[in-house]
Design an enzyme around this catalytic site. Structure first.
Site, mmCIF file in Angstrom:
data_model
loop_
_atom_site.group_PDB
_atom_site.id
_atom_site.type_symbol
_atom_site.label_atom_id
_atom_site.label_comp_id
_atom_site.label_asym_id
_atom_site.label_seq_id
_atom_site.Cartn_x
_atom_site.Cartn_y
_atom_site.Cartn_z
ATOM 1 N N SER A 114 -37.474 69.204 8.230
ATOM 2 C CA SER A 114 -38.550 69.844 7.475
ATOM 3 C C SER A 114 -39.708 68.867 7.296
ATOM 4 C CB SER A 114 -37.996 70.255 6.115
ATOM 5 O OG SER A 114 -38.961 70.968 5.396
ATOM 6 N N CYS A 145 -31.868 73.654 -14.646
ATOM 7 C CA CYS A 145 -31.809 74.275 -15.958
ATOM 8 C C CYS A 145 -31.588 75.768 -15.800
ATOM 9 C CB CYS A 145 -33.139 74.006 -16.662
ATOM 10 S SG CYS A 145 -33.145 74.516 -18.350
ATOM 11 N N THR A 204 -45.947 84.503 15.336
ATOM 12 C CA THR A 204 -47.098 83.778 15.880
ATOM 13 C C THR A 204 -47.043 82.303 15.493
ATOM 14 O OG1 THR A 204 -48.394 85.796 15.734
ATOM 15 C CG2 THR A 204 -49.641 83.740 15.904
HETATM 16 N N1 7TS Z 1 -31.810 70.517 3.168
HETATM 17 C C1 7TS Z 1 -31.924 69.443 2.371
HETATM 18 C C2 7TS Z 1 -30.944 68.317 2.523
HETATM 19 C C3 7TS Z 1 -32.964 69.376 1.439
HETATM 20 O O1 7TS Z 1 -33.076 68.280 0.679
HETATM 21 C C4 7TS Z 1 -33.869 70.457 1.318
HETATM 22 C C5 7TS Z 1 -34.910 70.467 0.238
HETATM 23 C C6 7TS Z 1 -33.726 71.543 2.197
HETATM 24 C C7 7TS Z 1 -32.676 71.558 3.097
HETATM 25 C C8 7TS Z 1 -34.662 72.702 2.188
HETATM 26 O O2 7TS Z 1 -35.812 72.388 2.907
HETATM 27 P P1 7TS Z 1 -37.045 73.418 3.009
HETATM 28 O O3 7TS Z 1 -37.803 72.998 4.227
HETATM 29 O O4 7TS Z 1 -36.470 74.766 3.165
HETATM 30 O O5 7TS Z 1 -37.831 73.260 1.786
HETATM 31 N N2 7TS Z 1 -34.549 69.679 -0.889
HETATM 32 C C9 7TS Z 1 -35.069 69.695 -2.134
HETATM 33 C C10 7TS Z 1 -34.643 68.836 -3.166
HETATM 34 O O6 7TS Z 1 -33.784 67.963 -3.068
HETATM 35 N N3 7TS Z 1 -35.347 69.106 -4.278
HETATM 36 O O7 7TS Z 1 -36.206 70.086 -3.990
HETATM 37 C C11 7TS Z 1 -36.051 70.457 -2.669
#
Ligand code: 7TS
Length: 404
Positions: free
Chosen positions: A201, A326, A239
Protein backbone atom coordinates in the site's frame (compact mmCIF):
# COMPACT_ATOMS: atom_id res chain seq x y z
CA UNK A 1 6.02 21.91 17.90
CA UNK A 2 3.84 19.09 16.63
CA UNK A 3 5.08 15.55 16.21
CA UNK A 4 3.54 12.84 14.06
CA UNK A 5 4.41 9.39 15.39
CA UNK A 6 1.68 7.34 13.73
CA UNK A 7 3.44 6.42 10.53
CA UNK A 8 2.24 2.81 10.66
CA UNK A 9 -1.29 4.17 10.22
CA UNK A 10 -0.34 6.42 7.32
CA UNK A 11 2.47 8.69 6.20
CA UNK A 12 2.88 12.18 4.87
CA UNK A 13 3.02 12.24 1.08
CA UNK A 14 6.58 13.17 0.12
CA UNK A 15 6.49 16.58 -1.66
CA UNK A 16 8.58 15.03 -4.46
CA UNK A 17 5.76 12.50 -4.95
CA UNK A 18 3.13 15.25 -5.07
CA UNK A 19 5.18 17.06 -7.68
CA UNK A 20 5.41 13.93 -9.82
CA UNK A 21 1.67 13.18 -9.75
CA UNK A 22 0.29 16.71 -10.28
CA UNK A 23 0.46 16.88 -14.12
CA UNK A 24 -1.84 13.86 -14.37
CA UNK A 25 -4.85 15.55 -12.77
CA UNK A 26 -5.60 18.49 -15.09
CA UNK A 27 -2.98 18.31 -17.81
CA UNK A 28 -2.46 14.70 -18.90
CA UNK A 29 -5.86 13.54 -17.70
CA UNK A 30 -6.90 11.26 -20.55
CA UNK A 31 -8.01 7.69 -20.01
CA UNK A 32 -4.92 5.61 -20.79
CA UNK A 33 -7.14 3.08 -22.58
CA UNK A 34 -8.23 5.72 -25.11
CA UNK A 35 -6.47 5.62 -28.44
CA UNK A 36 -6.11 9.38 -28.91
CA UNK A 37 -3.15 11.40 -27.75
CA UNK A 38 -4.89 12.52 -24.56
CA UNK A 39 -5.00 8.89 -23.55
CA UNK A 40 -1.61 7.77 -24.78
CA UNK A 41 0.19 10.78 -23.28
CA UNK A 42 0.32 9.08 -19.89
CA UNK A 43 1.69 5.74 -21.15
CA UNK A 44 5.39 6.53 -20.59
CA UNK A 45 4.69 7.64 -17.01
CA UNK A 46 2.67 4.49 -16.28
CA UNK A 47 5.44 2.28 -17.70
CA UNK A 48 7.98 4.14 -15.60
CA UNK A 49 5.90 3.63 -12.43
CA UNK A 50 5.53 -0.09 -13.14
CA UNK A 51 9.31 -0.37 -13.64
CA UNK A 52 9.91 1.49 -10.37
CA UNK A 53 7.74 -1.00 -8.45
CA UNK A 54 9.38 -4.06 -10.11
CA UNK A 55 12.83 -2.69 -9.38
CA UNK A 56 12.04 -1.83 -5.76
CA UNK A 57 10.88 -5.40 -5.08
CA UNK A 58 13.39 -7.09 -7.40
CA UNK A 59 10.47 -8.81 -9.15
CA UNK A 60 11.10 -10.69 -12.38
CA UNK A 61 9.60 -9.99 -15.82
CA UNK A 62 7.51 -13.15 -15.62
CA UNK A 63 5.76 -11.88 -12.47
CA UNK A 64 2.70 -9.63 -12.45
CA UNK A 65 2.31 -6.50 -10.34
CA UNK A 66 -1.28 -5.27 -10.48
CA UNK A 67 -2.36 -1.91 -9.07
CA UNK A 68 -5.35 -1.98 -6.74
CA UNK A 69 -7.19 0.63 -4.67
CA UNK A 70 -5.49 -0.35 -1.40
CA UNK A 71 -3.96 -3.27 0.48
CA UNK A 72 -7.38 -4.16 1.87
CA UNK A 73 -8.42 -4.88 -1.72
CA UNK A 74 -5.21 -6.82 -2.45
CA UNK A 75 -5.68 -9.00 0.64
CA UNK A 76 -9.37 -9.63 -0.06
CA UNK A 77 -8.58 -10.40 -3.68
CA UNK A 78 -6.12 -13.16 -2.77
CA UNK A 79 -8.28 -14.76 -0.07
CA UNK A 80 -11.57 -14.65 -1.97
CA UNK A 81 -10.13 -15.78 -5.28
CA UNK A 82 -8.19 -18.63 -3.68
CA UNK A 83 -11.51 -19.68 -2.15
CA UNK A 84 -13.15 -19.56 -5.56
CA UNK A 85 -10.31 -21.21 -7.50
CA UNK A 86 -9.16 -23.87 -5.03
CA UNK A 87 -12.09 -24.51 -2.67
CA UNK A 88 -15.28 -24.00 -4.70
CA UNK A 89 -13.66 -25.13 -7.97
CA UNK A 90 -11.03 -27.45 -6.47
CA UNK A 91 -10.50 -30.02 -3.74
CA UNK A 92 -8.98 -27.84 -0.97
CA UNK A 93 -10.82 -26.53 2.10
CA UNK A 94 -8.18 -25.07 4.43
CA UNK A 95 -6.40 -21.72 4.89
CA UNK A 96 -3.66 -21.00 7.43
CA UNK A 97 -3.20 -17.50 8.82
CA UNK A 98 -2.33 -15.96 12.21
CA UNK A 99 -4.08 -14.48 15.23
CA UNK A 100 -2.41 -11.12 14.66
CA UNK A 101 -3.17 -10.27 11.03
CA UNK A 102 -4.56 -6.89 10.04
CA UNK A 103 -8.41 -6.99 9.87
CA UNK A 104 -8.27 -6.98 6.06
CA UNK A 105 -6.92 -10.54 6.29
CA UNK A 106 -8.43 -11.61 9.60
CA UNK A 107 -12.00 -10.48 8.87
CA UNK A 108 -11.82 -11.85 5.32
CA UNK A 109 -10.83 -15.24 6.80
CA UNK A 110 -13.71 -15.03 9.28
CA UNK A 111 -16.07 -14.39 6.35
CA UNK A 112 -14.66 -17.40 4.49
CA UNK A 113 -15.28 -19.58 7.55
CA UNK A 114 -18.97 -18.76 7.14
CA UNK A 115 -18.68 -20.09 3.58
CA UNK A 116 -17.32 -23.38 4.93
CA UNK A 117 -13.54 -22.87 4.76
CA UNK A 118 -11.52 -24.29 7.64
CA UNK A 119 -9.18 -21.58 8.87
CA UNK A 120 -6.27 -22.12 11.26
CA UNK A 121 -5.23 -18.98 13.17
CA UNK A 122 -1.64 -19.63 14.24
CA UNK A 123 -0.41 -18.28 17.56
CA UNK A 124 2.64 -16.05 17.89
CA UNK A 125 5.43 -16.48 20.43
CA UNK A 126 6.08 -14.10 23.31
CA UNK A 127 7.97 -11.82 20.90
CA UNK A 128 4.94 -11.60 18.64
CA UNK A 129 6.59 -13.73 15.92
CA UNK A 130 5.09 -16.69 14.04
CA UNK A 131 7.48 -19.64 14.28
CA UNK A 132 7.99 -21.39 10.95
CA UNK A 133 7.92 -24.94 12.39
CA UNK A 134 4.35 -24.24 13.57
CA UNK A 135 3.37 -23.28 10.03
CA UNK A 136 4.80 -26.58 8.78
CA UNK A 137 2.93 -28.61 11.38
CA UNK A 138 -0.48 -27.29 10.29
CA UNK A 139 -0.14 -27.73 6.52
CA UNK A 140 -2.21 -30.64 5.18
CA UNK A 141 -3.01 -31.83 1.66
CA UNK A 142 -6.25 -29.83 1.97
CA UNK A 143 -4.42 -26.52 2.59
CA UNK A 144 -5.03 -24.06 -0.24
CA UNK A 145 -3.14 -21.07 1.12
CA UNK A 146 -0.87 -19.81 3.89
CA UNK A 147 -1.34 -16.06 4.54
CA UNK A 148 1.09 -14.49 7.01
CA UNK A 149 2.02 -10.83 7.35
CA UNK A 150 5.66 -9.89 6.68
CA UNK A 151 5.80 -7.38 9.53
CA UNK A 152 3.22 -6.44 12.14
CA UNK A 153 1.56 -3.02 12.04
CA UNK A 154 1.19 -3.11 15.82
CA UNK A 155 4.54 -4.37 17.05
CA UNK A 156 6.75 -4.03 13.99
CA UNK A 157 7.88 -7.63 14.55
CA UNK A 158 9.21 -9.28 11.40
CA UNK A 159 8.15 -12.84 10.64
CA UNK A 160 10.57 -15.42 9.16
CA UNK A 161 9.10 -15.00 5.68
CA UNK A 162 12.02 -16.65 3.91
CA UNK A 163 11.70 -19.81 6.02
CA UNK A 164 7.90 -19.89 5.71
CA UNK A 165 8.19 -19.40 1.94
CA UNK A 166 10.59 -22.37 1.68
CA UNK A 167 8.21 -24.56 3.69
CA UNK A 168 5.25 -23.62 1.47
CA UNK A 169 7.30 -24.26 -1.66
CA UNK A 170 8.42 -27.65 -0.39
CA UNK A 171 4.85 -28.61 0.54
CA UNK A 172 3.38 -27.25 -2.70
CA UNK A 173 1.11 -24.77 -0.89
CA UNK A 174 0.48 -21.22 -2.10
CA UNK A 175 1.92 -18.46 0.10
CA UNK A 176 0.55 -14.92 0.47
CA UNK A 177 2.14 -12.23 2.61
CA UNK A 178 0.66 -8.91 3.62
CA UNK A 179 3.83 -6.83 3.25
CA UNK A 180 2.19 -3.45 3.92
CA UNK A 181 4.47 -2.76 6.89
CA UNK A 182 7.58 -4.19 5.25
CA UNK A 183 7.76 -2.54 1.82
CA UNK A 184 9.70 0.71 2.11
CA UNK A 185 10.75 -0.03 5.70
CA UNK A 186 13.00 -3.08 5.31
CA UNK A 187 14.51 -4.75 2.23
CA UNK A 188 11.99 -6.85 0.31
CA UNK A 189 13.71 -8.93 -2.37
CA UNK A 190 11.41 -11.25 -4.31
CA UNK A 191 14.35 -13.16 -5.82
CA UNK A 192 15.52 -14.00 -2.32
CA UNK A 193 12.23 -15.15 -0.80
CA UNK A 194 9.61 -17.48 -2.23
CA UNK A 195 6.26 -15.67 -2.12
CA UNK A 196 3.32 -16.35 -4.47
CA UNK A 197 1.30 -13.24 -3.64
CA UNK A 198 2.34 -10.03 -1.87
CA UNK A 199 0.15 -7.07 -0.88
CA UNK A 200 1.38 -3.51 -0.44
CA UNK A 201 0.00 0.00 0.00
CA UNK A 202 1.51 3.32 -1.12
CA UNK A 203 0.33 5.42 1.82
CA UNK A 204 2.63 3.50 4.17
CA UNK A 205 5.72 4.69 2.31
CA UNK A 206 4.97 8.37 1.65
CA UNK A 207 2.64 7.85 -1.30
CA UNK A 208 -1.05 8.78 -1.37
CA UNK A 209 -3.92 6.83 0.21
CA UNK A 210 -6.14 4.88 -2.15
CA UNK A 211 -3.52 3.03 -4.19
CA UNK A 212 -1.99 -0.36 -3.54
CA UNK A 213 -0.76 -3.33 -5.50
CA UNK A 214 -0.67 -7.10 -5.58
CA UNK A 215 2.42 -9.00 -6.71
CA UNK A 216 1.64 -12.35 -8.38
CA UNK A 217 4.57 -14.71 -8.90
CA UNK A 218 4.94 -16.08 -12.43
CA UNK A 219 1.64 -14.40 -13.39
CA UNK A 220 -0.09 -17.47 -11.98
CA UNK A 221 -3.78 -18.19 -11.80
CA UNK A 222 -5.88 -15.96 -9.54
CA UNK A 223 -9.36 -15.15 -10.76
CA UNK A 224 -10.19 -11.42 -10.68
CA UNK A 225 -12.04 -9.89 -7.75
CA UNK A 226 -13.43 -7.09 -9.92
CA UNK A 227 -14.85 -8.09 -13.28
CA UNK A 228 -15.22 -5.46 -15.96
CA UNK A 229 -13.11 -4.02 -18.77
CA UNK A 230 -9.77 -5.46 -19.76
CA UNK A 231 -7.71 -3.17 -17.55
CA UNK A 232 -4.41 -4.45 -16.18
CA UNK A 233 -4.52 -7.38 -18.58
CA UNK A 234 -7.99 -8.30 -17.34
CA UNK A 235 -6.67 -8.97 -13.84
CA UNK A 236 -8.18 -5.90 -12.19
CA UNK A 237 -10.86 -3.88 -13.92
CA UNK A 238 -11.43 -0.17 -13.37
CA UNK A 239 -9.98 2.83 -15.17
CA UNK A 240 -6.34 3.24 -14.22
CA UNK A 241 -5.77 5.82 -11.50
CA UNK A 242 -2.89 7.43 -13.37
CA UNK A 243 -1.80 10.15 -10.89
CA UNK A 244 -1.77 7.64 -8.04
CA UNK A 245 0.05 4.98 -10.03
CA UNK A 246 2.70 7.55 -10.95
CA UNK A 247 2.85 8.56 -7.29
CA UNK A 248 3.24 5.00 -6.06
CA UNK A 249 6.13 4.41 -8.45
CA UNK A 250 7.93 7.54 -7.29
CA UNK A 251 7.20 6.84 -3.61
CA UNK A 252 8.52 3.28 -3.70
CA UNK A 253 11.62 4.40 -5.55
CA UNK A 254 12.35 7.10 -2.97
CA UNK A 255 11.66 4.75 -0.05
CA UNK A 256 13.80 1.88 -1.27
CA UNK A 257 16.78 3.77 -2.68
CA UNK A 258 19.64 3.42 -0.16
CA UNK A 259 17.20 1.73 2.19
CA UNK A 260 19.96 0.52 4.52
CA UNK A 261 21.02 4.12 5.19
CA UNK A 262 17.44 5.25 5.71
CA UNK A 263 16.83 2.34 8.10
CA UNK A 264 19.94 3.16 10.11
CA UNK A 265 18.93 6.79 10.48
CA UNK A 266 15.34 5.99 11.56
CA UNK A 267 16.54 3.21 13.86
CA UNK A 268 18.98 5.54 15.64
CA UNK A 269 16.13 7.93 16.46
CA UNK A 270 13.76 5.11 17.41
CA UNK A 271 16.35 3.51 19.69
CA UNK A 272 17.09 6.83 21.39
CA UNK A 273 13.38 7.34 22.04
CA UNK A 274 12.95 3.77 23.24
CA UNK A 275 15.95 3.92 25.56
CA UNK A 276 14.64 7.12 27.11
CA UNK A 277 11.11 5.77 27.63
CA UNK A 278 12.43 2.55 29.13
CA UNK A 279 14.04 4.66 31.86
CA UNK A 280 10.53 4.93 33.27
CA UNK A 281 9.74 2.20 35.80
CA UNK A 282 7.36 -0.63 34.89
CA UNK A 283 7.47 -0.17 31.15
CA UNK A 284 7.78 -2.90 28.55
CA UNK A 285 8.51 -2.80 24.85
CA UNK A 286 7.24 -5.71 22.82
CA UNK A 287 9.84 -7.66 20.89
CA UNK A 288 13.59 -7.32 20.47
CA UNK A 289 14.97 -4.63 18.20
CA UNK A 290 16.79 -7.02 15.91
CA UNK A 291 13.56 -8.60 14.64
CA UNK A 292 11.57 -5.36 14.50
CA UNK A 293 10.98 -2.80 11.74
CA UNK A 294 13.31 0.11 12.50
CA UNK A 295 10.55 2.67 12.99
CA UNK A 296 8.21 0.99 15.49
CA UNK A 297 7.80 0.82 19.29
CA UNK A 298 4.85 -0.81 21.04
CA UNK A 299 5.29 0.21 24.65
CA UNK A 300 3.21 -0.73 27.63
CA UNK A 301 3.23 1.58 30.65
CA UNK A 302 1.88 -0.05 33.76
CA UNK A 303 -0.98 1.91 35.29
CA UNK A 304 -1.57 4.10 32.24
CA UNK A 305 -4.58 3.38 30.01
CA UNK A 306 -3.64 3.62 26.35
CA UNK A 307 -6.52 5.96 25.52
CA UNK A 308 -5.69 8.32 28.40
CA UNK A 309 -2.10 8.46 27.25
CA UNK A 310 -3.11 9.18 23.67
CA UNK A 311 -5.33 12.01 24.83
CA UNK A 312 -2.52 13.50 26.88
CA UNK A 313 -0.03 13.14 24.03
CA UNK A 314 -2.53 14.69 21.66
CA UNK A 315 -2.86 17.68 23.99
CA UNK A 316 0.89 18.01 23.68
CA UNK A 317 0.61 17.98 19.85
CA UNK A 318 1.95 14.42 19.55
CA UNK A 319 0.05 11.98 17.36
CA UNK A 320 0.47 8.33 18.40
CA UNK A 321 -1.81 5.34 18.41
CA UNK A 322 -3.05 2.45 20.45
CA UNK A 323 -4.12 -0.89 19.08
CA UNK A 324 -6.99 -0.93 21.54
CA UNK A 325 -9.75 0.52 19.42
CA UNK A 326 -12.42 2.36 21.32
CA UNK A 327 -15.54 0.30 20.85
CA UNK A 328 -18.91 1.91 21.48
CA UNK A 329 -19.20 0.82 25.09
CA UNK A 330 -16.09 -1.02 26.10
CA UNK A 331 -12.46 -0.16 25.62
CA UNK A 332 -11.11 -3.21 23.82
CA UNK A 333 -7.83 -4.72 24.88
CA UNK A 334 -5.01 -4.78 22.34
CA UNK A 335 -5.48 -8.17 20.63
CA UNK A 336 -1.84 -8.43 19.65
CA UNK A 337 -0.78 -7.93 23.25
CA UNK A 338 -3.25 -10.60 24.35
CA UNK A 339 -1.88 -12.91 21.63
CA UNK A 340 1.66 -12.57 22.97
CA UNK A 341 0.48 -13.44 26.46
CA UNK A 342 -0.06 -10.06 28.16
CA UNK A 343 -2.75 -9.99 30.82
CA UNK A 344 -5.86 -7.88 30.33
CA UNK A 345 -4.60 -4.90 32.30
CA UNK A 346 -1.36 -4.69 30.38
CA UNK A 347 -3.18 -5.21 27.10
CA UNK A 348 -5.00 -1.92 27.78
CA UNK A 349 -1.78 0.02 28.19
CA UNK A 350 -0.13 -0.35 24.76
CA UNK A 351 0.99 2.77 22.94
CA UNK A 352 2.34 2.50 19.41
CA UNK A 353 4.92 5.05 18.31
CA UNK A 354 5.95 4.84 14.67
CA UNK A 355 8.56 7.10 13.08
CA UNK A 356 9.31 7.94 9.46
CA UNK A 357 12.28 9.24 7.52
CA UNK A 358 10.85 12.73 8.11
CA UNK A 359 10.99 12.42 11.93
CA UNK A 360 13.63 14.78 13.31
CA UNK A 361 15.91 14.60 16.35
CA UNK A 362 14.21 17.71 17.73
CA UNK A 363 10.86 15.93 17.56
CA UNK A 364 12.30 12.95 19.42
CA UNK A 365 13.67 15.24 22.18
CA UNK A 366 10.29 16.95 22.50
CA UNK A 367 8.46 13.60 22.63
CA UNK A 368 10.73 12.20 25.33
CA UNK A 369 10.10 15.21 27.56
CA UNK A 370 6.37 15.30 27.00
CA UNK A 371 5.90 11.53 27.26
CA UNK A 372 7.63 11.34 30.63
CA UNK A 373 5.52 14.19 31.99
CA UNK A 374 2.34 12.52 30.71
CA UNK A 375 3.20 9.24 32.39
CA UNK A 376 3.87 10.98 35.70
CA UNK A 377 0.59 12.91 35.43
CA UNK A 378 -1.50 9.89 34.49
CA UNK A 379 0.08 7.57 37.00
CA UNK A 380 -0.67 10.08 39.74
CA UNK A 381 -4.39 9.73 38.99
CA UNK A 382 -4.42 6.04 38.01
CA UNK A 383 -6.43 3.96 40.45
CA UNK A 384 -4.93 0.65 39.31
CA UNK A 385 -1.38 1.92 39.64
CA UNK A 386 -2.12 3.55 42.98
CA UNK A 387 -3.55 0.29 44.30
CA UNK A 388 -0.61 -1.95 43.42
CA UNK A 389 1.95 0.80 43.31
CA UNK A 390 5.07 0.61 41.23
CA UNK A 391 6.76 -2.77 41.43
CA UNK A 392 9.47 -2.68 44.02
CA UNK A 393 12.65 -2.09 42.14
CA UNK A 394 10.44 -2.07 39.05
CA UNK A 395 12.67 -2.34 36.08
CA UNK A 396 12.06 -1.34 32.54
CA UNK A 397 12.26 -4.25 30.16
CA UNK A 398 12.62 -4.81 26.50
CA UNK A 399 11.76 -7.95 24.59
CA UNK A 400 9.95 -10.96 25.92
CA UNK A 401 6.85 -10.51 28.00
CA UNK A 402 6.04 -13.10 30.63
CA UNK A 403 2.98 -11.73 32.29
CA UNK A 404 1.49 -15.02 33.38
N1 7TS B 1 -2.26 -4.57 6.20
C1 7TS B 1 -1.53 -4.03 7.18
C2 7TS B 1 -0.44 -4.84 7.81
C3 7TS B 1 -1.77 -2.71 7.58
O1 7TS B 1 -1.00 -2.18 8.54
C4 7TS B 1 -2.80 -1.97 6.96
C5 7TS B 1 -3.17 -0.60 7.46
C6 7TS B 1 -3.52 -2.58 5.92
C7 7TS B 1 -3.24 -3.89 5.57
C8 7TS B 1 -4.59 -1.86 5.17
O2 7TS B 1 -4.02 -1.05 4.19
P1 7TS B 1 -4.93 -0.09 3.27
O3 7TS B 1 -4.10 0.18 2.05
O4 7TS B 1 -6.15 -0.84 2.93
O5 7TS B 1 -5.19 1.12 4.04
N2 7TS B 1 -2.83 -0.40 8.82
C9 7TS B 1 -3.26 0.56 9.67
C10 7TS B 1 -2.82 0.67 11.00
O6 7TS B 1 -1.99 -0.04 11.55
N3 7TS B 1 -3.45 1.71 11.58
O7 7TS B 1 -4.25 2.26 10.67
C11 7TS B 1 -4.14 1.57 9.48
Amino acid sequence: MQVYLDNNATTMVDPLVVQEMMPFFSDMYGNPNSLHKFGTASHPAISKAIDQVYKALNASDSDDIVFTSCATESNNWVLKSIFRDYVVNGDKNHIITTEVEHPSVYAACKALEEDGVKVTYLPVNSQGIVESHIVRSFITDKTALVSIMWASNETGMINPIKEIGEICKEKGVLFHTDAVQAVGKIPVDLQDVHVDFLSMSAHKFHGPKGIGALYIKNSQKLSPLLNGGEHMGGRRSGTLNVPYIVAMGKAIELATTNIEEKMASIKAKRDRLEDALLELSDTFVVGDREHRTPNTILISIKGVEGEGMLWDLNNGQIGASTGSACASEDLQANTVMLAIGADNELAHTGIRLSLSRFTTDGEIDYTITHFKKSVARLRAISSSFAKVGPTLGGEAKECELHFH
